[in-house]
Scaffold this active site. Structure first.
Site, mmCIF file in Angstrom:
data_model
loop_
_atom_site.group_PDB
_atom_site.id
_atom_site.type_symbol
_atom_site.label_atom_id
_atom_site.label_comp_id
_atom_site.label_asym_id
_atom_site.label_seq_id
_atom_site.Cartn_x
_atom_site.Cartn_y
_atom_site.Cartn_z
ATOM 1 N N HIS A 1 -52.748 84.143 -23.246
ATOM 2 C CA HIS A 1 -52.123 84.886 -24.348
ATOM 3 C C HIS A 1 -52.611 86.334 -24.361
ATOM 4 C CE1 HIS A 1 -50.382 84.633 -28.624
ATOM 5 N NE2 HIS A 1 -50.866 85.875 -28.526
ATOM 6 N N HIS B 1 -45.636 82.447 -31.565
ATOM 7 C CA HIS B 1 -46.719 82.738 -32.507
ATOM 8 C C HIS B 1 -46.448 81.958 -33.797
ATOM 9 C CE1 HIS B 1 -47.587 85.994 -29.776
ATOM 10 N NE2 HIS B 1 -48.574 86.439 -30.508
ATOM 11 N N GLU C 1 -50.602 81.922 -37.670
ATOM 12 C CA GLU C 1 -51.494 83.091 -37.682
ATOM 13 C C GLU C 1 -51.310 83.705 -39.081
ATOM 14 O OE1 GLU C 1 -50.261 86.510 -35.390
ATOM 15 O OE2 GLU C 1 -52.318 87.255 -35.149
ATOM 16 N N ASP D 1 -54.675 91.265 -27.845
ATOM 17 C CA ASP D 1 -54.480 92.714 -27.639
ATOM 18 C C ASP D 1 -55.872 93.353 -27.571
ATOM 19 O OD1 ASP D 1 -51.478 92.599 -28.396
ATOM 20 O OD2 ASP D 1 -52.469 91.766 -30.161
HETATM 21 N N1 ADE Z 1 -47.864 91.100 -31.132
HETATM 22 C C1 ADE Z 1 -48.991 91.538 -30.575
HETATM 23 N N2 ADE Z 1 -50.067 90.945 -31.136
HETATM 24 C C2 ADE Z 1 -49.595 90.096 -32.078
HETATM 25 C C3 ADE Z 1 -50.192 89.200 -32.992
HETATM 26 N N3 ADE Z 1 -51.514 89.036 -33.058
HETATM 27 N N4 ADE Z 1 -49.392 88.511 -33.815
HETATM 28 C C4 ADE Z 1 -48.066 88.672 -33.756
HETATM 29 N N5 ADE Z 1 -47.453 89.488 -32.910
HETATM 30 C C5 ADE Z 1 -48.206 90.202 -32.078
HETATM 31 ZN ZN ZN Z 2 -50.265 87.462 -29.729
#
Ligand code: ADE
Ligand code: ZN
Length: 328
Positions: free
Chosen positions: A12, A192, A195, A274
């Site tokens: 991821h 996703h 979260e 990220d």
């Molecule tokens: N795009 C990049 N990082 C993300 C994240 N943590 N949650 C949702 N979309 C994303």
């Molecule tokens: Zn992500």
């Protein structure tokens, strides 16, 4: 103590989200775009919360304008990931940022990314595969165009479809058409969920999109029946602990549910999401898990085996990665 430098599998990672700030600043300079508002004094990305993070992410991505820009980005990321011991990586790639969702343009970007990846594989020993990414807050109609890009380029390299973006907008099921199209084209599916959406979002993901992996999924811990369902279906979670803490989902790693999910029998893996946005790396994630939960080499080996088993690549590539993990 530092966990030994084990070979790692990362499932991821957002390609734009992994962009080194220095590269984004350089591209902004070359294109005469003022992006000073997204950087802190020390040069890192700066954002207040999840919504603002998404805005800063899109602003940074706006200077990635050509296949050549994405080639430079891909090379920088793979060189860095290989230094972290990553041997296999699946990256989210967005046709929305690569040609605006047009199939012909997308093919050109993809070609540049793939060529760079094969050169990096020969040089650094890291294998990359792509998961095409609809951006949820761009809506279901745009997601259909993205899924068409994915379906048209599905194969040994583009191996999946995985939705990102603002999980608080709409429902997973609004995107069923896009996911069905990708499934028909032979792509594997993740989204996703769990979260910034709660357990209901994870229920929707498995019920309405029938995905086999979930990006994050950590808020499943709030619903015992859901945890049992994830175990029964053998759904793999792409957990990104550093990202969750940096975005304020949990105050610190000791409050993060990764250990409890693992203890409950859920298939968990570890990724960075990220990394420069969240001041993390794969090695840092491993070091933090070792320090916080006492995970040892054997735990990390099991984690990487789970990740390799859940990888979306072809059987030969998977066997090669599993062998590499076993013998190092
Ligand atoms: N795009 C990049 N990082 C993300 C994240 N943590 N949650 C949702 N979309 C994303
Ligand atoms: Zn992500």
């Amino acid at each position: 103590m530092t966990v030994r430098d084990l070979p790692k599998v990362e499932l991821h990672l957002h390609l734009e989200g992994a962009a080194p700030p220095a590269l984004i600043r350089q591209l902004a300079f070359e294109k005469k775009i003022d992006l000073s508002r997204i950087f802190a004094e020390d040069g890192s990305y700066v954002f207040r919360d999840f919504q603002h993070f998404l805005q800063v992410y899109e602003a940074a991505s706006s200077v990635l304008q050509t296949p050549e820009d994405f080639a430079r980005l891909t090379r920088a990321i793979l060189e860095h990931s290989a230094e972290q011991g990553v041997v296999y990586c699946e990256s989210f790639l967005s046709p929305d940022f690569c040609g605006g969702g047009d199939v012909a343009a997308w093919r050109e970007y993809l070609h540049a990314i793939q060529e760079t990846a094969s050169r990096a594989e020969a040089e650094f020993g890291i294998t990359l595969r792509g998961i095409v990414t609809p951006v949820r807050h761009f809506g279901p109609e745009q997601a259909k165009r993205t899924a068409l890009c994915a379906a048209e380029t599905a194969g040994d390299w583009v191996v999946g479809l995985g939705m990102g973006g603002d999980e608080t907008r709409g429902h997973q099921g609004d995107f069923a058409y896009a996911f069905d199209m990708a499934r028909e084209a032979g792509l594997r599916l993740t989204t996703h969920a769990g979260e910034f959406g709660g357990p209901e979002s994870v229920w929707e993901a498995i019920r309405d999109l029938n995905v086999e992996r979930i990006g994050h999924g950590v808020r499943a811990i709030e619903d015992r029946a859901l945890v049992a369902e994830l175990v029964a279906r053998q759904v793999t979670l792409e957990v990104c602990p550093g990202s969750n803490v940096a975005l304020g989902l949990y105050p610190s790693l000791k409050d993060h549910p990764i250990q409890r999910l693992r203890d409950a029998g859920v298939r968990v893996t570890v990724s960075t999401d990220d990394p420069p946005f969240f001041h993390t790396t794969m090695q840092r994630e491993y070091d933090m898990l070792h320090q916080t939960f006492g995970w040892q080499d054997s735990d990390f080996r099991a984690l990487n085996q789970t990740a390799a088993e859940a990888a979306f690549c072809d059987a030969d590539t998977k066997a090669r990665i599993l062998k590499l993990l076993e013998t190092s």
